[in-house]
Write a protein that holds these residues in place. Structure first.
Motif, PDB file in Angstrom:
ATOM      1  N   PRO A  86       0.810  -1.156  -0.204  1.00 38.93           N
ATOM      2  CA  PRO A  86      -0.026   0.069   0.072  1.00 38.93           C
ATOM      3  C   PRO A  86       0.891   1.004  -0.202  1.00 38.93           C
ATOM      4  CG  PRO A  86       0.097  -0.747   2.336  1.00 38.93           C
ATOM      5  CD  PRO A  86       0.935  -1.872   1.360  1.00 38.93           C
ATOM      6  N   ILE A  87       0.243   2.178  -0.381  1.00 43.15           N
ATOM      7  CA  ILE A  87       0.911   3.598  -0.360  1.00 43.15           C
ATOM      8  C   ILE A  87       0.416   4.140   1.063  1.00 43.15           C
ATOM      9  CG2 ILE A  87       0.944   6.062  -1.082  1.00 43.15           C
ATOM     10  CD1 ILE A  87       0.542   4.828  -4.085  1.00 43.15           C
ATOM     11  N   THR A  88       1.259   4.097   1.987  1.00 49.63           N
ATOM     12  CA  THR A  88       1.089   4.541   3.423  1.00 49.63           C
ATOM     13  C   THR A  88       1.414   5.971   3.672  1.00 49.63           C
ATOM     14  OG1 THR A  88       3.457   3.921   3.959  1.00 49.63           O
ATOM     15  CG2 THR A  88       1.698   2.135   4.117  1.00 49.63           C
ATOM     16  N   ARG A  89       2.172   6.711   3.026  1.00 52.81           N
ATOM     17  CA  ARG A  89       2.493   8.091   3.172  1.00 52.81           C
ATOM     18  C   ARG A  89       2.442   8.926   1.787  1.00 52.81           C
ATOM     19  NH1 ARG A  89       7.215   9.099   7.148  1.00 52.81           N
ATOM     20  NH2 ARG A  89       8.201   7.840   6.122  1.00 52.81           N
ATOM     21  N   VAL A  90       2.084  10.168   1.718  1.00 51.58           N
ATOM     22  CA  VAL A  90       2.337  10.774   0.384  1.00 51.58           C
ATOM     23  C   VAL A  90       2.947  12.296   0.594  1.00 51.58           C
ATOM     24  CG1 VAL A  90       0.810  12.059  -1.391  1.00 51.58           C
ATOM     25  CG2 VAL A  90       0.070   9.888  -0.567  1.00 51.58           C
ATOM     26  N   LEU A  91       3.886  12.391   0.177  1.00 52.87           N
ATOM     27  CA  LEU A  91       4.866  13.651   0.183  1.00 52.87           C
ATOM     28  C   LEU A  91       4.317  14.574  -0.789  1.00 52.87           C
ATOM     29  CD1 LEU A  91       6.850  15.286   1.704  1.00 52.87           C
ATOM     30  CD2 LEU A  91       8.359  14.689  -0.068  1.00 52.87           C
ATOM     31  N   VAL A  92       3.759  15.768  -0.629  1.00 44.85           N
ATOM     32  CA  VAL A  92       3.432  16.746  -1.851  1.00 44.85           C
ATOM     33  C   VAL A  92       4.470  17.953  -1.774  1.00 44.85           C
ATOM     34  CG1 VAL A  92       1.717  18.348  -2.471  1.00 44.85           C
ATOM     35  CG2 VAL A  92       1.043  15.940  -2.099  1.00 44.85           C
ATOM     36  N   THR A  93       5.191  18.089  -2.823  1.00 40.47           N
ATOM     37  CA  THR A  93       6.319  19.153  -2.743  1.00 40.47           C
ATOM     38  C   THR A  93       5.717  20.622  -2.962  1.00 40.47           C
ATOM     39  OG1 THR A  93       6.680  19.179  -5.206  1.00 40.47           O
ATOM     40  CG2 THR A  93       7.913  17.598  -3.784  1.00 40.47           C
ATOM     41  N   HIS A  94       4.437  20.781  -3.575  1.00 41.01           N
ATOM     42  CA  HIS A  94       3.877  21.763  -3.281  1.00 41.01           C
ATOM     43  C   HIS A  94       2.305  21.900  -4.014  1.00 41.01           C
ATOM     44  CE1 HIS A  94       5.480  21.389  -7.650  1.00 41.01           C
ATOM     45  NE2 HIS A  94       4.420  22.416  -8.014  1.00 41.01           N
ATOM     46  N   HIS A  95       1.595  22.847  -4.000  1.00 39.26           N
ATOM     47  CA  HIS A  95       0.060  22.794  -4.014  1.00 39.26           C
ATOM     48  C   HIS A  95      -0.682  22.600  -5.414  1.00 39.26           C
ATOM     49  CE1 HIS A  95       0.164  27.274  -5.072  1.00 39.26           C
ATOM     50  NE2 HIS A  95      -1.151  27.009  -5.387  1.00 39.26           N
ATOM     51  N   HIS A  96       0.449  22.729  -6.553  1.00 37.55           N
ATOM     52  CA  HIS A  96      -0.093  22.750  -7.727  1.00 37.55           C
ATOM     53  C   HIS A  96      -0.883  21.419  -8.026  1.00 37.55           C
ATOM     54  CE1 HIS A  96       2.639  26.090  -9.105  1.00 37.55           C
ATOM     55  NE2 HIS A  96       1.750  26.433  -8.375  1.00 37.55           N
ATOM     56  N   PRO A  97      -2.116  21.442  -8.851  1.00 39.99           N
ATOM     57  CA  PRO A  97      -2.704  20.245  -9.078  1.00 39.99           C
ATOM     58  C   PRO A  97      -2.258  19.080  -9.782  1.00 39.99           C
ATOM     59  CG  PRO A  97      -3.573  21.994 -10.504  1.00 39.99           C
ATOM     60  CD  PRO A  97      -2.519  22.530  -9.618  1.00 39.99           C
ATOM     61  N   ASP A  98      -1.133  19.066 -10.513  1.00 45.40           N
ATOM     62  CA  ASP A  98      -0.528  18.072 -10.987  1.00 45.40           C
ATOM     63  C   ASP A  98       0.368  17.382  -9.994  1.00 45.40           C
ATOM     64  OD1 ASP A  98       1.050  20.225 -11.331  1.00 45.40           O
ATOM     65  OD2 ASP A  98       2.339  19.760 -12.635  1.00 45.40           O
ATOM     66  N   HIS A  99       0.596  17.897  -8.581  1.00 45.41           N
ATOM     67  CA  HIS A  99       1.426  17.298  -7.777  1.00 45.41           C
ATOM     68  C   HIS A  99       0.429  16.910  -6.537  1.00 45.41           C
ATOM     69  CE1 HIS A  99       5.240  18.304  -9.462  1.00 45.41           C
ATOM     70  NE2 HIS A  99       4.573  19.419 -10.183  1.00 45.41           N
ATOM     71  N   VAL A 100      -0.761  17.474  -6.338  1.00 44.13           N
ATOM     72  CA  VAL A 100      -1.443  17.092  -5.082  1.00 44.13           C
ATOM     73  C   VAL A 100      -2.785  16.710  -5.523  1.00 44.13           C
ATOM     74  CG1 VAL A 100      -2.736  19.523  -5.227  1.00 44.13           C
ATOM     75  CG2 VAL A 100      -2.112  18.160  -2.927  1.00 44.13           C
ATOM     76  N   MET A 122      -3.316  26.105   0.624  1.00 44.94           N
ATOM     77  CA  MET A 122      -3.510  26.639  -0.688  1.00 44.94           C
ATOM     78  C   MET A 122      -4.393  25.701  -1.517  1.00 44.94           C
ATOM     79  SD  MET A 122      -2.533  29.688  -1.428  1.00 44.94           S
ATOM     80  CE  MET A 122      -2.492  29.825  -3.276  1.00 44.94           C
ATOM     81  N   ALA A 123      -4.035  24.358  -1.394  1.00 42.68           N
ATOM     82  CA  ALA A 123      -4.392  23.236  -1.957  1.00 42.68           C
ATOM     83  C   ALA A 123      -5.760  23.116  -1.259  1.00 42.68           C
ATOM     84  CB  ALA A 123      -3.845  22.056  -1.861  1.00 42.68           C
ATOM     85  N   ARG A 124      -6.039  23.163  -0.062  1.00 48.72           N
ATOM     86  CA  ARG A 124      -7.497  22.901   0.426  1.00 48.72           C
ATOM     87  C   ARG A 124      -8.421  23.975   0.178  1.00 48.72           C
ATOM     88  NH1 ARG A 124     -10.856  21.994   4.996  1.00 48.72           N
ATOM     89  NH2 ARG A 124     -11.925  20.221   4.786  1.00 48.72           N
ATOM     90  N   MET A 125      -7.797  25.317   0.327  1.00 50.55           N
ATOM     91  CA  MET A 125      -8.482  26.457  -0.005  1.00 50.55           C
ATOM     92  C   MET A 125      -9.303  26.500  -1.457  1.00 50.55           C
ATOM     93  SD  MET A 125      -8.495  29.620  -1.794  1.00 50.55           S
ATOM     94  CE  MET A 125      -6.460  29.997  -1.749  1.00 50.55           C
ATOM     95  N   LEU A 126      -8.303  26.228  -2.395  1.00 45.26           N
ATOM     96  CA  LEU A 126      -8.685  26.037  -3.815  1.00 45.26           C
ATOM     97  C   LEU A 126      -9.663  25.009  -4.103  1.00 45.26           C
ATOM     98  CD1 LEU A 126      -5.019  27.039  -5.262  1.00 45.26           C
ATOM     99  CD2 LEU A 126      -7.127  28.436  -5.267  1.00 45.26           C
ATOM    100  N   THR A 127      -9.577  23.738  -3.767  1.00 46.09           N
ATOM    101  CA  THR A 127     -10.596  22.747  -3.970  1.00 46.09           C
ATOM    102  C   THR A 127     -11.829  23.102  -3.391  1.00 46.09           C
ATOM    103  OG1 THR A 127      -9.922  21.533  -1.903  1.00 46.09           O
ATOM    104  CG2 THR A 127      -8.634  20.850  -3.802  1.00 46.09           C
ATOM    105  N   LEU A 128     -11.942  23.974  -2.571  1.00 45.88           N
ATOM    106  CA  LEU A 128     -13.199  24.166  -1.806  1.00 45.88           C
ATOM    107  C   LEU A 128     -13.930  25.541  -2.431  1.00 45.88           C
ATOM    108  CD1 LEU A 128     -12.654  23.822   1.791  1.00 45.88           C
ATOM    109  CD2 LEU A 128     -13.814  22.502   0.448  1.00 45.88           C
ATOM    110  N   ASP A 129     -13.086  26.189  -3.216  1.00 43.42           N
ATOM    111  CA  ASP A 129     -13.488  27.492  -3.889  1.00 43.42           C
ATOM    112  C   ASP A 129     -13.882  27.118  -5.244  1.00 43.42           C
ATOM    113  OD1 ASP A 129     -14.007  30.221  -4.431  1.00 43.42           O
ATOM    114  OD2 ASP A 129     -11.503  30.615  -4.920  1.00 43.42           O
TER     115      ASP A 129
END
Length: 353
Positions: A86-100, A122-129
């Motif tokens: 399984p994928i147990t952890r996800v490291l996101v380098t920055h909030h852009h959609p191709d990375h998150v 940034m990512a959570r705010m933009l997904t909700l907006d």
């Protein structure tokens, strides 16, 4: 879109792998570190993701868009090269959609999300907006900076891109990583450094006692990431942030580093690359100032000195926001002046020495 290429952009770099992994396959770039690619429906048609072997599964570095195709590819990778772990952890380098994009989906399957505070907010705010039309503030911003009137009229009538179109819902809660912190991923210790400019608080991770670097979009080979000024931060200076980040990161670079970037292919030669990542935009600023010295210009009239290609269609927006980011830096640093035209558009002139 990645812009402002220079002829010697690959000078001093070496690439251990000439051919990237095919869809649904991986290339081992170091012991327990696998490289895969996920497709993007744009000119830059891929994003790199990396898997680090853990005792009970895998850490995934960046995720691609949230699409049926991308999810299916990840499922194929899990069942195949990842051996069902399984994928147990996800490291996101920055909030852009191709990375998150897939981060929330992976969290729903039990993965822990690690990223910087700004990236998560940034990512959570933009997904909700979610917006069905461009806001009046965005339209006013684009008009003020001189967007082509035909392009602006089209934007008034169309539905804008929304993060939620290609980013899965992100649940409350994440694990923060911060500049200077040392974390363990895949049995390796990594020191977190901070990039900026392309994305605020972009995480760059340097392996302690080893030669790997998780570079995201901060340390791309051959191309420079888009530095855009957007209506979310009217007084922002992404170009200045980029130059400051280059100064912070340059002393960390070693010739033996193997950089695992967000796009293109892994490479060595990071000290040389750090030089060109800075001088790339310094040269662009010089060309832009010379362009303004010829005659006054609006933001929409400043593509020529920055981009060595025709800019139209889907590329126009990113090019526009990058051009005005460079204009903003010239203005903030006193290298250009601006005044408001009768129609409310800013016009820029090169400042006298």
């Amino acid at each position: 879109m990645k812009d402002i290429e220079i002829p010697d952009s690959y000078a001093g770099l070496t690439f251990p792998w000439e051919v990237p992994p095919e869809e649904g396959t991986v290339t081992e770039v170091a012991e327990g570190v696998l490289w895969a690619r996920l497709p993007l429906p744009m000119a830059l048609d891929h994003v790199n993701v990396f898997f680090l072997r853990e005792e009970n599964g895998w850490t995934m570095v960046d995720t691609g868009f949230d699409t049926k195709r991308t999810r299916a590819i990840v499922e194929t990778l899990i069942a195949g090269p990842l051996g069902g772990g399984p994928i147990t952890r996800v490291l996101v380098t920055h909030h852009h959609p191709d990375h998150v994009g897939l981060a929330g989906w992976l969290q729903s399957r039990g993965a822990e999300l690690l990223t910087t505070r700004t990236s998560w907010l940034m990512a959570r705010m933009l997904t909700l907006d979610v917006q069905e039309r461009y806001t009046p503030e965005t339209i006013a911003f684009c008009h003020r900076w001189g967007m082509d009137p035909d392009v602006l009229d089209k934007r008034r009538a169309e539905r804008p891109f929304n993060f939620s179109d290609i980013v899965s819902p992100m649940p409350t809660g994440f694990t923060r990583i911060a500049e200077g912190e040392v974390i363990t991923l895949g049995g390796r210790r990594w020191r977190v450094a901070r990039g900026d400019g392309h994305a605020p608080e972009h995480a760059v991770l340097y392996e302690e006692g080893g030669a790997l670097v998780l570079g995201g979009d901060q340390l791309l080979p051959g191309i420079s990431p888009n530095l855009g000024l957007y209506p979310t931060e009217l007084n922002g200076d992404p170009v200045g942030d980029w130059l400051a980040a280059c100064d912070r990161l340059a002393p960390l670079a070693r010739p033996d580093h193997l950089v695992l970037p967000g796009h293109k292919t892994p490479y060595r030669g990071l000290p040389r690359r750090m030089e060109t990542l800075r001088t790339n935009h310094e040269a662009a600023l010089d060309r832009l100032q010379a362009h303004l010295a010829e005659q006054p210009r609006t933001g929409g009239e400043c593509f020529a000195p920055l981009f060595k290609r025709d800019v139209s269609g889907d590329l126009y927006g990113l090019a526009f926001f990058e051009a005005i980011a460079h204009l903003q830096h010239l203005w903030l640093t006193g290298r250009a002046t601006r005044e408001v035209r009768e129609d409310g558009v800013w016009v820029f002139r090169a400042a006298h020495p």
